[in-house]
Design an enzyme around this catalytic site. Structure first.
Site, mmCIF file in Angstrom:
data_model
loop_
_atom_site.group_PDB
_atom_site.id
_atom_site.type_symbol
_atom_site.label_atom_id
_atom_site.label_comp_id
_atom_site.label_asym_id
_atom_site.label_seq_id
_atom_site.Cartn_x
_atom_site.Cartn_y
_atom_site.Cartn_z
ATOM 1 N N CYS B 78 0.893 -1.288 0.014
ATOM 2 C CA CYS B 78 -0.023 0.151 -0.015
ATOM 3 C C CYS B 78 0.700 1.323 -0.088
ATOM 4 O O CYS B 78 1.770 1.470 0.814
ATOM 5 C CB CYS B 78 -0.893 0.021 1.292
ATOM 6 S SG CYS B 78 -1.824 1.699 1.347
ATOM 7 N N ILE B 79 0.467 2.133 -0.874
ATOM 8 C CA ILE B 79 1.580 3.284 -1.031
ATOM 9 C C ILE B 79 1.330 4.343 0.205
ATOM 10 O O ILE B 79 2.333 4.925 0.594
ATOM 11 C CB ILE B 79 1.220 4.127 -2.600
ATOM 12 C CG1 ILE B 79 2.061 5.236 -2.480
ATOM 13 C CG2 ILE B 79 -0.484 4.663 -2.286
ATOM 14 C CD1 ILE B 79 2.257 5.799 -4.249
#
Lengths: 133, 130, 104
Positions: B78-79
């Site tokens: 997840c960024i």
């Protein structure tokens, strides 16, 4: 066909990052045209408690974001009554989160539904996907 | 059966990455498909290539990379969680003006929408965390 | 439409197992993994709750064998009525139950 997604919150905010990052998922999930609900039980009921002020612990107060969920079409916030009672809390201790019902002339309606443990169990059983935090 | 697996804790600190890895291996051995493994919270730390555990310990990051290579798994970090914790691929490092990246082979950085898509597309979504 | 509930916390440290058992419905399964397997040991003080779930509420309880073995728990010490599975059995449980819910 839309799936039913539940975001299961059982931890208090600030002590760990789960409450904040759960909310971040929920905000993204709103864009996916699925049926979204949030469940608050056990210590998770503190996530939507009134009067949060983490300034002195050096963190950001993210609780106002719950009030914006209605604008994202997320209108089902289930809170377990037994979890509140075990912690000496009642519905009055929760933020009065509302949404505008576009099918009812934008009338303001409560998003928070305080339900019993038995009702919570039934709602859990109806879900297709449960993300736990 | 098609699975999405969510891993919410970092390697070594908590068993969840080990359990997820063993589950993924067992599912693949049974002929199931893993649509995606999504790493969130401290779970993003499973994707660093700079971990150097002692020689007699397992190398979790490498094991994920190897499993991904062998089975063509989609390992997504997840960024938003990665930015908080300093996990970078080359393009994200460049975008942030940083002089290093640290993402391991087989992992990619993307948005939370990838998790939701996993939940929509898969028959089962299993969450491993603390 | 049965559900597999996955619990990974020791019942002596957190209320997770108790909360899970309070929400599991008849026909559901509960799998104890990681530190949760500590609750599966015969003679532990959570035995009564587990037996009530199994016999009273028709919930099937499983424990992950590799986690028991890792913690030095001999399989014969596991409470009667709890079924021990390996990772392949864990996968089978996720197939047999249409939904999965982790109690983190």
């Amino acid at each position: 066909m839309a799936k039913k997604f539940m975001y299961l919150n059982r931890k208090a905010p600030y002590g760990t990052v789960y409450a904040l990052e759960s909310l971040e998922v929920v905000l993204i999930a709103a864009a996916f045209e699925q049926e979204v609900s949030l469940a608050f039980l056990d210590d998770g009921v503190y996530q939507i408690a009134k009067g949060q002020n983490p300034k002195a612990v050096g963190m950001k107060n993210f609780s106002p974001t719950y009030n914006a969920l209605g604008d994202y079409g997320i209108t089902k916030l289930y809170v377990e009554r037994e979890s509140l009672a075990e912690r000496g809390l009642s519905e009055e201790d929760l933020m009065p989160i509302v949404y505008e019902d576009e099918d009812d002339d934008y009338a303001e309606k409560p998003s928070v539904q305080v339900i019993s443990r038995a009702e919570m169990a039934q709602i859990m059983a109806e879900q297709d996907v449960t993300f736990s935090f | 059966m098609k699975y999405t697996i969510m891993v919410n804790e970092g390697p070594y600190q908590h068993q969840s990455s080990d359990t997820a890895l063993q589950f993924a291996r067992a599912a693949l051995e049974k002929g199931h498909e893993i649509f995606r493994v999504f790493f969130y919270h401290d779970g993003v730390n499973n994707g660093t290539r700079l971990a150097v555990p002692p020689k007699d310990d397992r190398m979790l990051q490498k094991e994920w990379s190897e499993l991904a290579e062998k089975h063509g798994l989609d390992l997504v970090i997840c960024i938003a969680a990665a930015q908080r914790r300093g996990l970078m691929d080359a393009s994200e490092a460049k975008r942030q003006g940083l002089n290093a990246d640290n993402i391991a082979a087989g992992f990619r950085i993307s948005g939370l929408g990838q998790l939701i898509e996993g939940g929509i597309e898969s028959d089962r979504t299993i969450v491993f965390g603390d | 439409m049965a559900m597999l509930h996955i619990v990974n916390k020791s019942p002596f440290e957190r209320n997770t197992l108790k909360s899970c058992l309070g929400h599991a419905l008849a026909g559901d399964s509960v799998l104890l993994i990681e530190d949760a397997v500590i609750g599966a040991v015969s003679g532990s003080s959570v035995v009564a709750e587990l037996q009530q779930a199994i016999n009273g509420n028709s919930i099937s309880i499983y424990a992950l064998g590799p986690d028991l073995t890792a913690r030095g728990v001999k399989l014969e010490r596991v409470l009667e009525g709890i079924q021990v599975v390996d990772y392949a059995g864990f996968v089978d449980l996720t197939v047999a139950n249409e939904k999965t819910q982790s109690w983190l």
